[in-house]
Each structure stands twice: as structure tokens, then as C-alpha cells.
Design an enzyme around this catalytic site. Structure first.
Site, PDB file in Angstrom:
ATOM      1  N   GLU A   9       2.413  12.529   7.566  1.00 54.76           N
ATOM      2  CA  GLU A   9       3.488  11.654   7.089  1.00 54.76           C
ATOM      3  C   GLU A   9       4.198  12.354   5.944  1.00 54.76           C
ATOM      4  OE1 GLU A   9       2.291   7.812   5.690  1.00 54.76           O
ATOM      5  OE2 GLU A   9       1.219   7.275   7.526  1.00 54.76           O
ATOM      6  N   GLU A  33      11.143  -1.120   8.568  1.00 54.02           N
ATOM      7  CA  GLU A  33      10.201  -2.124   9.065  1.00 54.02           C
ATOM      8  C   GLU A  33      10.205  -3.317   8.120  1.00 54.02           C
ATOM      9  OE1 GLU A  33       6.388  -0.248  10.603  1.00 54.02           O
ATOM     10  OE2 GLU A  33       7.314   1.480   9.606  1.00 54.02           O
ATOM     11  N   GLU A  43       8.629   0.147   0.814  1.00 55.12           N
ATOM     12  CA  GLU A  43       7.875   0.377   2.044  1.00 55.12           C
ATOM     13  C   GLU A  43       8.656  -0.041   3.294  1.00 55.12           C
ATOM     14  OE1 GLU A  43       5.112   1.951   2.314  1.00 55.12           O
ATOM     15  OE2 GLU A  43       4.349   2.002   0.256  1.00 55.12           O
TER      16      GLU A  43
END
Length: 343
Positions: free
Chosen positions: A266, A315, A324
């Protein structure tokens, strides 16, 4: 001039040239796969899995990481030729300390798809910390999944994904696993090494920067520093990504694994949620990262760095801080947020 030699040479070279022509599409695909993208599904407005796989293919993204063995995703990946990391999340580790459960996991989630889906790695656990309740289960779960993979004769590497909080020391050549992490991670590294597996690592200059903005310059985190920022012996560091990665390589050396490869499982930059989480900064980071990982680090200069960008979509149901929710390269409507070339 010996014309007979020239004739024989040309006759010999003709099939080689033909072979190269035939192989060129495969060679180009390999190049296109140098950067992958993580596909998280924590949103209530995301495209279907078939649409997602089509988006990967249309953008030349040849590698994917997923965070659970979702059946619809695996079905959509069949025949796509996209290389895959499938993750086993931390809340599943305890049950996988039972060998039969690990065998069942492989039989249910990998074997039925293995003929048509290119499984590359199984990441057992994601960012398990030494003080977490799951820490005691990680190595047994890795061992059992590895044994199940071996028994099934699958050509898949088994590893785990860590973050850079397990390391300490500066500059990169002094990198080592912290005292708290050492006894936890060293047996895992030994096991991975014995099985020829790489270590997966989530590398985030963004979080390193916001954790110490006084001593870390934004340009150093974004790959835009005009010159060397950190001189470490003969190695000069012009960006934070290389420094974080080489710190981890130094830690592996001290843990007895000097030749272990690291896959960056990531890396990303958010576009909203903090002062430096902007579309401009995120676009700069992703664009520069894609270019940069085609080459190595100062410590490991030979060869590219297998890297997975985080993440495919914003998201809206992701837990944690607001940032996030904003790591996506694409909006949920499949429109790109940045002008990127993934090859």
C-alpha cells in the site's frame, strides 16, 4: 568478408526476431503491471465488481490487492490476467491457527479459482501490531496457510503486510525493528525467508509527514525536493518514500534477512481531510510514485519496486479519520481524480 557466415547468421537470427515480435505484447503487459492498485470495498456507492475489473483493464492496471476473498470479485477476475494479492484480515487469524481451518480457507477461496485467477500473494494479516491481541496468532496462521498452499500445489507466496511503525532509528542505514517489535516480527521473517516469500509493507510518507511536519518538509514527502535532503554515508535521499523503505531493508538485514525482497503493498495520499490532503498534493504524489518505483532505492538501486497504490476508489464508509475516505484514484462513478498513466 565471409558471406557464408552472414547468410548463416541471418538465417539464425530470423526465428529469434520472430520470437521477440511474438513476445512483445507479453513484455509490454509485464511493464504495465509494475504498479498495482488496492481495491477496497468500504463504500455504499461503488461500481459492480465486473465494472471494477473492466476499469483496471481499460487503464492498464495489471495488479490488484483485495482485502477479503469476495466471491463476486474473484468471479470477475477470471480470465483477466490481473495478478492478485488476497488478504486475510486480522479478525480471522485466531481461527486459522487450526490447520484444518487453514486448509478449508484455501480450498474455499483459492483452489476453485486458481485455474483462471492469477493469485500472486496471500497476505495473512494486515498491520498487526506487537501489542495487539491478534499478534500471538499471526505466525501460526501464516504457517498453516503456507502448509495448505504447499499441500494444494499452488504457486502462491504467503506473507503478511506490516507498516513502518515497527521500525526505529535514523538515518535509514541505522534502521532496526523496535525492541517491542523485534521478538514478534523476527520469527515471522525467518519463516518467510525459509519459504522464499517477500515481506509486504504499507509505506505512507503522508502519515510520516503529518506526524512530524516540523522536521519533515512536504516536498520531501511528495518527491519534489530539488536535491538530496538526507545524506546517509554514500547514499543520498531525495524523498521520504526511499528513506522509509531503506530503513525497513536495514531492519531486515539486522533480523538476519539481508536478501529478502519487500513488496510495497500500500502507498497513497488522501485528497481531503487535512490541510495537506488536497487533490493537487495527492495527484503529485501518485504521479511521482508511479514514475519513481520503476527504479530502486539508494540501498537497493537495481530493479523496480513492486508497488500497490492505495486505493482504487474513495470509500465513504471507511472507518477512522476523515482522510481515510479520500484515498481513491477514481471517484465511485469511475471518473479519474487524477491524470495518471499506470504502465
Amino acid at each position: 568478408m565471409d558471406f557464408s557466415y552472414t547468410t548463416h547468421k541471418n538465417t539464425f537470427m530470423a526465428p529469434i526476431l520472430l520470437l521477440l515480435v511474438l513476445l512483445m505484447p507479453a513484455l509490454q503487459m509485464t511493464g504495465a503491471q509494475s504498479v498495482g492498485v488496492c481495491y477496497g470495498r468500504n463504500g455504499d456507492n461503488l461500481p459492480t465488481d465486473t465494472e471494477v475489473v473492466d476499469l483496471y483493464k481499460s487503464n492498464g492496471i495489471g495488479r490488484m490487492r483485495i482485502y477479503e476473498p469476495n466471491q463476486a470479485t474473484l468471479e470477475a477476475l477470471k480470465g483477466s490476467n490481473i495478478e492478485l494479492i488476497v488478504t486475510i484480515l486480522n479478525d480471522r487469524l485466531q481461527e486459522l491457527t487450526d490447520a484444518a481451518a487453514a486448509t478449508n480457507w484455501i480450498q474455499q477461496n483459492v483452489q476453485p479459482y486458481s485455474a483462471d485467477v492469477k493469485f500472486k500473494y496471500i497476505a495473512v494479516g494486515n498491520e498487526v501490531r506487537p501489542d495487539a491481541a491478534e499478534a500471538q496468532y499471526l505466525l501460526p496462521a501464516i504457517q498453516n496457510i503456507q502448509n495448505a498452499v504447499t499441500a494444494a500445489n499452488l504457486q502462491v507466496k504467503v506473507s503478511t503486510a506490516i507498516d513502518t511503525t515497527l521500525t526505529q532509528s535514523f538515518p535509514p542505514s541505522d534502521g532496526a525493528f523496535s525492541d517491542a517489535a523485534n521478538s514478534f516480527i523476527t520469527p515471522i521473517i525467518t519463516f518467510l525467508g525459509n519459504n522464499g516469500s517477500p515481506l509486504l509493507a504499507n509505506i505512507y510518507p503522508y502519515f510520516a509527514y503529518i506526524g512530524d511536519p516540523v522536521n519533515i518538509k512536504l516536498e520531501y514527502a511528495l518527491f519534489t525536493s530539488p536535491g538530496v535532503v538526507v545524506q546517509d554515508g554514500s547514499n543520498g535521499y531525495q524523498n521520504l518514500f526511499d528513506a522509509l523503505l531503506d530503513t525497513l531493508y536495514s531492519a531486515l538485514e539486522k533480523a538476519g534477512a539481508p536478501n529478502m525482497a519487500i513488496v510495497v503493498s500500500e502507498s497513497g495520499w488522501p485528497s481531503a481531510g487535512s490541510d495537506v490532503a488536497t487533490t493537487g498534493n495527492a495527484g503529485t504524489y501518485y504521479s511521482n510514485l508511479i514514475k519513481h518505483v520503476k527504479t530502486g532505492t539508494p540501498k537497493r538501486p537495481n530493479g523496480g519496486i513492486e508497488t500497490y497504490l492505495f486505493a482504487m476508489f474513495d470509500e465513504n464508509q471507511k472507518q477512522g479519520d476523515e482522510v481515510e475516505k479520500h484515498f481513491g484514484l477514481f471517484s465511485p462513478n469511475k471518473q479519474p481524480k487524477y491524470q495518471l498513466t499506470f504502465g
